[in-house]
Design an enzyme around this catalytic site. Sequence first.
Site: not given
Ligand code: ATP
Ligand code: MG
Length: 557
Positions: A39, A266, A276
């Site tokens: 995102e 994760r 984030k």
């Molecule tokens: P955050 O919770 O840090 O805001 P998010 O999951 O909302 O992260 P996205 O931009 O939706 O962030 O993530 C893009 C991809 O990266 C998704 O497939 C998500 O599962 C993966 N991802 C995000 N954080 C992690 C992590 N800590 N470890 C592994 N994969 C991750």
């Molecule tokens: Mg997300």
Amino acid sequence: MTQNIEQEKKTLNFIEQIVEDDLNNGLNNGKIQTRFPPEPNGYLHIGHAKAICLDFGIAQKYNGTCNLRFDDTNPVKEDVEYVEAIKEDIQWLGFEWENVYYASDYFQKLFDLAIEFIKQGKAYVDEQTSEQIAGQKGTPTVAGTDSPFRNRPVEENLQLFEQMSDGEITDGKMVLRAKINMAHPNMHFRDPIMYRIITTHPHHRTGYDWKVYPMYDFAHGQSDYFEGVTHSICTLEFEVHRPLYDWYIDQFATSGYRPKQREFNRLNITYTMMSKRKLLQLVQENLVSGWDDPRMPTLCGLRRRGYTPEAIRNFIDRIGYTKFEAMIDVSLLEASIRENLNATAKRVSAVLNPVKLVIENYPENQIEQLTAENNPENPNDTRQIEFSRNIYIERDDFMENPQKGYFRLFSGGEVRLKNAYIIKCTSCKKDENGEIQEIYCTYDPNTRSGMPEANRKVKGTLHWVSAHDAIDAEVRVYDRLFNVENPSEMECDFRELLNTDSKRLLTNCKLEPCLKDVKPLERFQFQRLGYFCVDYDSTANHLIFNRTVSLKDSWKK
Ligand code: ATP
Ligand code: MG
């Protein structure tokens, strides 16, 4: 250790195993397509690197394709700044996407699909507040309660949804919900929200064209399906969404093809915060200098800190992929950059907290060329350094009256100067506060590296810089941003957990002159001190280095 790592590499991770089984079973005629779906609401962090390595890695390994898809369904938080930064970071990490897609490419298609759902009696407009809706959800063991709007006629739903999408309804006053089952044991099936109204923020690509936006669950699987994704890999918290992901697609799919959602653990790292939202807060409240502050776990922060893409990929490779949440020790990440830079970084001399040392029996105007190794892995790779009567050493490499076990320089004691001579301290001069101003020594001319006397036993070896040609620099010494192992799990405000000593500025450092033309992101080993990287703010007149990591893991709890 090495053997273990080699063995690990030969075994497949469980996602690769799934992919291989699918290939062996002839699924999708052997086609492999993945996507990385960030995102654009912030910068990528090291957790995203774990997902990137898997999404792109699977495609590479099995001759498939991986697309970059921006999951841009919430205009409130998204921005083009993030889109550009995300692209840059993926490429820096060493991956190339096949196509760039946006969930917003499918806004019309998803909207049409929603209309179809309404027509088939599978969706309705709910006029309750979000609190009322939440209050009717029930619990995993207690069924939820039907909304009073659940059974409104199709025509009315169509009309209201049109009004929502025409901007006639205020944000938050209505939502479109799937009509599934308020008693379903999987809470995600209890009439999930499909669409909400957002009129207050322009979308970074579609501006104010849309007043209604699809929710994650209604957008993600459909996007995968529209694109032809075969393996939709995400983190474990989405495992409970998987049945809904499948259900939505089953409602409209016209062929047997289905994208498969599969989940892995994760990445969580000690002394590190990965959300984030909280990283954005650190930036907005100026608790760090920006998304690329070298203390941030973002890819741009790690890059500025001096991390290489290889070190990050090796780290990800070693921690592997499982189905269990775990906490990875940050020292493992630090070890991977240490290992990488140990093999590649040029060794140079830098004195961060200098004190002057005069070699009294060395001729006043004499300057001598000495040979120094650039990297011990390659003894033929050398450079010349100059030696003279006045040099700088580290202030804490001298004690007037040594404590027991102090093997560096003290009054009457001997040490070796790296690549040069053995010196003996005769005296020192102090200012009125007792602070050492100058140290006086004699040198033994028969102890230069290579001379027979050079092997004489002395306990300490010090690094040094010749005063006559030393150049000035600022060095920023970074440490962990948080004081506690798991800042995300603490009850208190995470800002109270910040390490107040995570950035120290050293403004009077003395470097060897071979560093005068360095460019941002060049990396070096400062002998005995650690690995350092040239900062973006560095100029020819004002050199700035960031400490990437110390030579050894010396962090005390
Ligand atoms: P955050 O919770 O840090 O805001 P998010 O999951 O909302 O992260 P996205 O931009 O939706 O962030 O993530 C893009 C991809 O990266 C998704 O497939 C998500 O599962 C993966 N991802 C995000 N954080 C992690 C992590 N800590 N470890 C592994 N994969 C991750
Ligand atoms: Mg997300």
